[in-house]
Design an enzyme around this catalytic site. Structure first.
Site, PDB file in Angstrom:
ATOM      1  N   GLY A  43      69.076 134.474  21.177  1.00 55.80           N
ATOM      2  CA  GLY A  43      70.121 134.507  22.491  1.00 55.80           C
ATOM      3  C   GLY A  43      70.490 133.274  22.878  1.00 55.80           C
ATOM      4  N   CYS A  46      64.531 132.573  17.089  1.00 54.82           N
ATOM      5  CA  CYS A  46      65.088 131.579  18.061  1.00 54.82           C
ATOM      6  C   CYS A  46      64.663 131.863  19.409  1.00 54.82           C
ATOM      7  CB  CYS A  46      66.504 131.500  17.855  1.00 54.82           C
ATOM      8  SG  CYS A  46      67.374 130.101  18.433  1.00 54.82           S
ATOM      9  N   TYR A  47      65.393 132.150  20.105  1.00 52.60           N
ATOM     10  CA  TYR A  47      64.850 132.789  21.454  1.00 52.60           C
ATOM     11  C   TYR A  47      63.723 133.781  21.349  1.00 52.60           C
ATOM     12  CZ  TYR A  47      65.338 134.722  26.403  1.00 52.60           C
ATOM     13  OH  TYR A  47      64.828 134.968  27.789  1.00 52.60           O
ATOM     14  N   HIS A  98      67.509 130.634  12.021  1.00 52.28           N
ATOM     15  CA  HIS A  98      68.216 131.997  11.897  1.00 52.28           C
ATOM     16  C   HIS A  98      67.971 132.257  10.628  1.00 52.28           C
ATOM     17  CE1 HIS A  98      69.754 132.529  15.833  1.00 52.28           C
ATOM     18  NE2 HIS A  98      69.652 131.196  15.931  1.00 52.28           N
ATOM     19  N   GLU A 117      68.870 135.041   9.321  1.00 56.12           N
ATOM     20  CA  GLU A 117      69.907 135.960   9.053  1.00 56.12           C
ATOM     21  C   GLU A 117      71.013 135.549   8.688  1.00 56.12           C
ATOM     22  OE1 GLU A 117      70.390 135.522  13.548  1.00 56.12           O
ATOM     23  OE2 GLU A 117      68.779 135.336  11.902  1.00 56.12           O
ATOM     24  N   ASP A 128      88.540 151.579   8.899  1.00 54.93           N
ATOM     25  CA  ASP A 128      87.580 151.936   9.977  1.00 54.93           C
ATOM     26  C   ASP A 128      87.772 153.670  10.392  1.00 54.93           C
ATOM     27  OD1 ASP A 128      86.826 149.439   9.553  1.00 54.93           O
ATOM     28  OD2 ASP A 128      87.612 148.511  11.574  1.00 54.93           O
ATOM     29  N   LYS A 130      82.104 145.392   8.485  1.00 54.64           N
ATOM     30  CA  LYS A 130      82.999 145.885   7.617  1.00 54.64           C
ATOM     31  C   LYS A 130      82.524 146.139   6.150  1.00 54.64           C
ATOM     32  CE  LYS A 130      87.028 145.883   8.579  1.00 54.64           C
ATOM     33  NZ  LYS A 130      87.668 146.549   9.095  1.00 54.64           N
TER      34      LYS A 130
END
Length: 526
Positions: free
Chosen positions: A68, A95-96, A182, A184, A240, A382
């Site tokens: 964050g 992280c945060y 991170h 991810e 979508d 997506k």
């Protein structure tokens, strides 16, 4: 007031094995969930203020605390229920999330002497989180604070960088692990391995979650929530809204009515394509609302992109309300909102994400909407939506269609919108896509489109001076649309595109190619 159906219509855990992620406002928080789902474990974002009791009721296998933008010492900085660490569940802080957990456990968090942004070399010291990870590996950092002392916290170091001695920490029993980097993001090459280690080595997950689970669960939840009432789906013809329509049709069949709004901001032949595809192929009740004059009147003289989006969103809902008045028992509105739309509009689970741009179907909805919203794709990226479309049997030509913004060509004609400018852009865009398809680059690129710039340039045609419009070409490659890189289109293909546009579209004498990545740019220009 517009009401979003949270658990019932979005589904917080469509699998018996779930890992909740407390979202502290990171732009990449949903990427954590995406990586977990790729690994076969269903992960879902939750508000950081969720109580330990509520988390326990989800029967999770583990808990992740996201990154964050805040410092743990900021006034009003988001925090979590300290009782989370007493649930006898593995917790991973990123992280945060790591800084907050360490702070709550008694470690010292301070402003770093040397901030780290970008790639860093990580020295791994050990622990289950790093099984199979090289002793020295590259990670992606983005922090100004860091852990400076572990005294009294019951923690031990697990990895470090040159300027960050506690780049990863853990309790001896691995009930808490934290990483300053991170895992991810794709810039951390072994990030997926680290997350898999947390899920399988530490949380002892079994795996087995697939997109079919998501489809079945969401369909069941939609049936339960809707009952015998009708659902209206805003259909644009893009992937979508098409996948939303297929999912809801799977759930409730003829109780679904799709509405296609011709707003005058569509690509060439868009209306005809939608009518043919959904009436003939899907046999869905499709209503077409011809509102081009109303939208263009709303946009007359407007140049600001946020104002364009706001006016388009307002008119879009007004047209829906008029159409819904003709449909007895229509109380639900389905939309193809995706997670990048949510996060870019500043509507993350923590409510503190930066507002990058306003999406007309996120946050721009007027209070008097009058429908209950169904947004079953709101937590997906997506590429996940494409997988869901394949599961639902949506044709490839729809599943793999490039994204098209909700406001349509209004955000690709920079500056004031006129019918003449829209016609010029449609012709340019058609030529561009024809050449991209002919060069077999359509499936190799994620999004390709033309942009009409609000400038003119000097040119020479037939030995005479011209002063005409400039068109920009944008082509990007991306997996999740949170980040993107400009596509390396071969020069000969770009040359054909440029030559055809200048020769065939009257009023254009210059074509330029956009070579910006996201970030720092966004994919769309407005």
């Amino acid at each position: 007031m517009a009401e979003r159906e949270q658990g019932a219509l979005r589904g917080d855990h469509p699998h018996d094995e779930v890992v909740p992620i407390l979202d502290f406002g990171s732009q990449t928080a949903q990427l954590i969930a995406r990586r977990a789902r790729e690994a076969g474990v269903y992960a879902v974002l939750v508000h950081p203020g969720i109580s330990a009791e509520e988390l326990a009721a989800m029967q999770p296998r583990g808990i992740i605390l996201s990154g964050g933008p805040s410092s743990v010492y900021d006034d009003g900085a988001p925090t979590c229920d300290p009782a989370i660490f007493k649930l006898d569940l593995p917790v991973l802080g990123i992280c945060y999330g790591m800084q907050l957990a360490c702070h709550l456990l008694g470690a010292t968090v301070e402003r770093a002497r040397h901030r780290e942004f970008g790639r860093a070399s990580l020295q791994v010291q050990g622990g289950s989180l790093f099984l199979g990870v090289p002793a020295q590996t590259t990670v992606w950092m983005s922090h100004g604070d860091q852990i400076s002392g572990l005294a009294g916290a019951g923690l031990e170091p697990a990895a470090s960088t040159e300027t960050c001695p506690y780049a990863a920490v853990r309790t001896p029993d691995n009930r808490f692990t934290g990483v300053q980097f991170h895992p991810e993001v794709t810039h951390t090459p072994h990030g997926s391995d680290i997350l898999r280690n947390f899920l399988y080595e530490i949380c002892k997950c079994r795996g087995g979650w697939r997109m079919t689970n998501f489809a079945d669960y969401q369909a069941q939840r939609i049936r339960e929530a809707v009952g015998a009432q009708r659902v209206i789906c805003g259909l644009s013809g893009g992937v979508d809204s098409s996948v939303v329509a297929a999912l809801i049709h799977k759930a409730i069949g003829d109780q679904l009515t799709c509405v296609f709004v011709d707003n005058g901001l569509l690509r060439k032949h868009e209306r005809e394509l939608v009518e043919t595809t959904f009436r003939d192929n899907f046999h869905i009740d499709l209503r077409v609302a011809d509102a081009a004059d109303q939208f263009l009147a709303d946009l007359a003289g407007v140049e600001d992109p946020q104002e364009k989006r706001r006016r388009i969103g307002h008119r879009f809902i007004e047209v829906f309300k008029e159409t819904a008045a003709e449909l007895e028992g229509a109380h639900f509105l389905a939309q193809g909102t995706l997670y990048p739309d949510v996060i870019e509009s500043g509507h993350g689970h923590a409510g503190i994400s930066a507002n990058i741009k306003l999406h007309h179907n996120v946050g721009g909805l007027p209070e008097e909407l009058g429908f209950r919203l169904i947004e079953p794709l709101r937590d997906l990226f997506k590429d996940e939506v494409r997988k869901l479309g394949e599961v639902l049997g949506v044709p490839d030509q729809i599943v793999w269609r490039h994204p098209f913004p909700g406001p349509g060509l209004a955000v690709r004609v920079l500056g004031e919108i006129t019918r003449e400018k829209l016609d010029v852009l449609r012709d340019c865009d058609e030529i561009l896509l024809e050449e991209i398809v002919a060069a077999e680059l359509y499936r190799k690129t994620s999004q390709v489109f033309a942009v009409l710039l609000p400038i003119q340039s000097v040119g020479v045609m037939g030995d005479g001076r011209t002063y005409e419009r400039v068109v920009a070409i944008r082509a990007v490659e991306s997996q999740d649309f949170m980040t993107a890189d400009w596509a390396r289109i071969p020069f000969d293909v770009l040359a054909r595109i440029s030559n055809r546009i200048i020769n065939e579209v009257r009023g254009v004498n210059r074509v330029v190619y956009d070579i910006s990545s996201k970030p720092p740019a966004t994919i769309e220009w407005e």
